[in-house]
Design an enzyme around this catalytic site. Structure first.
Site, PDB file in Angstrom:
ATOM      1  N   ASP A  29       1.068 -13.819   6.027  1.00 39.42           N
ATOM      2  CA  ASP A  29      -0.230 -14.370   6.405  1.00 39.42           C
ATOM      3  C   ASP A  29       0.003 -15.697   7.147  1.00 39.42           C
ATOM      4  O   ASP A  29       0.846 -16.507   6.766  1.00 39.42           O
ATOM      5  CB  ASP A  29      -1.075 -14.606   5.142  1.00 39.42           C
ATOM      6  N   ILE A  30      -0.746 -15.898   8.210  1.00 40.82           N
ATOM      7  CA  ILE A  30      -0.576 -17.085   9.046  1.00 40.82           C
ATOM      8  C   ILE A  30      -0.982 -18.374   8.306  1.00 40.82           C
ATOM      9  O   ILE A  30      -0.512 -19.465   8.638  1.00 40.82           O
ATOM     10  CB  ILE A  30      -1.403 -16.920  10.349  1.00 40.82           C
ATOM     11  N   GLU A  89     -12.629 -11.384   7.041  1.00 40.17           N
ATOM     12  CA  GLU A  89     -12.345 -12.075   8.296  1.00 40.17           C
ATOM     13  C   GLU A  89     -11.844 -11.121   9.381  1.00 40.17           C
ATOM     14  O   GLU A  89     -12.320 -11.171  10.522  1.00 40.17           O
ATOM     15  CB  GLU A  89     -11.283 -13.162   7.998  1.00 40.17           C
ATOM     16  N   HIS A  94      -6.494  -4.241   5.209  1.00 40.74           N
ATOM     17  CA  HIS A  94      -5.240  -4.886   4.806  1.00 40.74           C
ATOM     18  C   HIS A  94      -5.280  -5.247   3.335  1.00 40.74           C
ATOM     19  O   HIS A  94      -6.337  -5.543   2.783  1.00 40.74           O
ATOM     20  CB  HIS A  94      -4.953  -6.136   5.659  1.00 40.74           C
ATOM     21  N   HIS A  96      -3.697  -7.947   0.594  1.00 40.49           N
ATOM     22  CA  HIS A  96      -2.989  -9.219   0.424  1.00 40.49           C
ATOM     23  C   HIS A  96      -2.037  -9.078  -0.765  1.00 40.49           C
ATOM     24  O   HIS A  96      -2.453  -8.645  -1.847  1.00 40.49           O
ATOM     25  CB  HIS A  96      -3.966 -10.346   0.066  1.00 40.49           C
TER      26      HIS A  96
HETATM   27  P1  5GP Z   1      -9.616 -11.300   5.060  1.00 42.28           P
HETATM   28  O1  5GP Z   1     -10.026 -10.498   6.279  1.00 42.28           O
HETATM   29  O2  5GP Z   1      -8.862 -10.466   4.038  1.00 42.28           O
HETATM   30  O3  5GP Z   1     -10.776 -12.026   4.437  1.00 42.28           O
HETATM   31  O4  5GP Z   1      -8.617 -12.458   5.554  1.00 42.28           O
HETATM   32  C1  5GP Z   1      -7.766 -12.262   6.645  1.00 42.28           C
HETATM   33  C2  5GP Z   1      -6.430 -12.957   6.414  1.00 42.28           C
HETATM   34  O5  5GP Z   1      -5.670 -12.773   7.600  1.00 42.28           O
HETATM   35  C3  5GP Z   1      -6.512 -14.462   6.152  1.00 42.28           C
HETATM   36  O6  5GP Z   1      -5.776 -14.794   4.964  1.00 42.28           O
HETATM   37  C4  5GP Z   1      -5.901 -15.093   7.414  1.00 42.28           C
HETATM   38  O7  5GP Z   1      -5.148 -16.261   7.128  1.00 42.28           O
HETATM   39  C5  5GP Z   1      -5.020 -13.975   7.958  1.00 42.28           C
HETATM   40  N1  5GP Z   1      -4.929 -13.952   9.422  1.00 42.28           N
HETATM   41  C6  5GP Z   1      -5.967 -14.027  10.308  1.00 42.28           C
HETATM   42  N2  5GP Z   1      -5.522 -13.943  11.577  1.00 42.28           N
HETATM   43  C7  5GP Z   1      -4.176 -13.803  11.500  1.00 42.28           C
HETATM   44  C8  5GP Z   1      -3.153 -13.658  12.486  1.00 42.28           C
HETATM   45  O8  5GP Z   1      -3.378 -13.647  13.698  1.00 42.28           O
HETATM   46  N3  5GP Z   1      -1.875 -13.547  12.037  1.00 42.28           N
HETATM   47  C9  5GP Z   1      -1.556 -13.543  10.691  1.00 42.28           C
HETATM   48  N4  5GP Z   1      -0.262 -13.428  10.346  1.00 42.28           N
HETATM   49  N5  5GP Z   1      -2.510 -13.672   9.732  1.00 42.28           N
HETATM   50  C10 5GP Z   1      -3.796 -13.803  10.133  1.00 42.28           C
END
Ligand code: 5GP
Length: 135
Positions: A29-30, A89, A94, A96
């Site tokens: 995760d970034i 987001e 995906h 985690h």
């Molecule tokens: P969620 O969609 O599960 O709420 O969160 C998305 C996750 O993806 C977040 O923890 C965010 O830090 C990570 N994320 C968002 N954009 C990128 C990206 O471009 N690269 C990576 N490696 N992680 C990302």
């Protein structure tokens, strides 16, 4: 339309890869909740809601996540690897995987630790090595 995660899996956008097979991809995760925080995705995006995936993709994703979690646990000091599915987001299914010391490490509202690019690269290498060795 390709999501940002599809483009990551295809190598169009850089990522810190930790594991890969024909159908699934895992990368750091970034903005990690803890060092080694990993995202596990199906390469092909069918639906952004995990419980809408077809049976094969769904069970394959969890089986791959289990292998990746085992590699994380070998490579990153932690009590165990926690699991979360949000998708608030990024509209690409995906999982985690977060190395845990305490339950607070899975709090998505907390201030995230700063991890340098160099450290992310080092952690990814260590997890990838552990994953490759297990195969
Ligand atoms: P969620 O969609 O599960 O709420 O969160 C998305 C996750 O993806 C977040 O923890 C965010 O830090 C990570 N994320 C968002 N954009 C990128 C990206 O471009 N690269 C990576 N490696 N992680 C990302």
């Amino acid at each position: 339309m390709a999501t940002i995660f599809t483009r990551i899996a295809q190598g169009e956008i850089p990522s810190y890869k930790v594991a890969e097979n024909e159908d699934y991809y895992a990368f750091l995760d970034i903005n990690p909740l803890a060092k080694g925080h990993t995202l596990v995705i199906p390469k092909k995006m069918e639906d952004d809601y995990i419980f809408h995936l077809d049976e094969k993709t769904y069970t394959g994703l969890w089986a791959f996540a289990r292998e990746v979690a085992a590699a994380i646990r070998e490579a990153v000091p932690c009590k165990r690897v926690g699991v979360a599915v949000l998708g608030m987001e990024v509209p690409h299914t995906h999982i985690h995987l977060v190395p845990l010391q305490t339950e607070g490490d899975l709090d998505f509202r907390k201030k995230r630790p700063e991890v340098s690019a160099e450290e992310q690269a080092q952690i990814a290498r260590a997890i990838l090595n552990a994953y490759e060795k297990r195969k």
